[in-house]
Design a protein around this motif. Structure first.
Motif, short mmCIF file in Angstrom:
data_model
loop_
_atom_site.label_atom_id
_atom_site.label_comp_id
_atom_site.label_asym_id
_atom_site.label_seq_id
_atom_site.Cartn_x
_atom_site.Cartn_y
_atom_site.Cartn_z
N LYS A 1 -13.78 24.15 25.23
CA LYS A 1 -14.91 24.97 25.44
C LYS A 1 -15.76 24.92 24.36
O LYS A 1 -17.09 25.06 24.46
N GLY A 2 -15.02 25.33 23.30
CA GLY A 2 -15.91 25.20 22.00
C GLY A 2 -16.65 23.86 21.77
O GLY A 2 -17.83 23.97 21.31
N THR A 3 -15.78 22.68 21.94
CA THR A 3 -16.59 21.71 21.60
C THR A 3 -17.78 21.30 22.63
O THR A 3 -18.93 20.75 22.08
N ILE A 4 -17.73 21.76 23.84
CA ILE A 4 -18.72 21.36 24.71
C ILE A 4 -19.83 22.45 24.45
O ILE A 4 -21.15 22.24 24.52
N LYS A 5 -19.66 23.69 24.16
CA LYS A 5 -20.73 24.61 23.60
C LYS A 5 -21.38 24.19 22.40
O LYS A 5 -22.76 24.19 22.46
N THR A 6 -20.58 23.45 21.36
CA THR A 6 -21.22 22.96 20.31
C THR A 6 -22.15 21.58 20.86
O THR A 6 -23.37 21.58 20.32
N ALA A 7 -21.66 20.92 21.64
CA ALA A 7 -22.47 19.56 21.91
C ALA A 7 -23.77 20.22 22.59
O ALA A 7 -24.81 19.74 22.71
#
Length: 89
Positions: free
Chosen positions: A34-40
């Motif tokens: 989820k964090g990776t997606i939000k960062t992207a």
């Protein structure tokens, strides 16, 4: 006659004792994902804001990136607790 060690040693991916082959090392926790997606998403929003001159969208993207990095950090902590035998709540 000598025995070729490479011929008798199983491939690394078959060795269950080798920590590099454990699947848990490559699976991301849901928080990390989820964090990776939000960062992207944040990077995309920031870029779109810069491109269009929308300062609000650019700021929103920067905030999303910070939130995403924090969420990924939480996922790393959870992974560390899992590997250490603790339980993350």
């Amino acid at each position: 006659m000598t025995v070729d060690k490479a011929a008798t040693t199983p491939p690394l991916w078959l060795d269950p004792a080798d920590s590099r082959t454990h699947r848990s090392n490559t699976i991301m926790t849901s928080e990390r994902t989820k964090g990776t997606i939000k960062t992207a998403k944040g990077a995309l929003n920031e870029g779109a804001g810069k491109l269009t001159g929308d300062m609000g969208l650019e700021a929103k993207g920067k905030v999303q990136q910070v939130q995403g990095k924090a969420q990924r950090g939480l996922g790393h902590v959870q992974d560390g607790l899992h590997k250490g035998g603790g339980k993350a709540s």
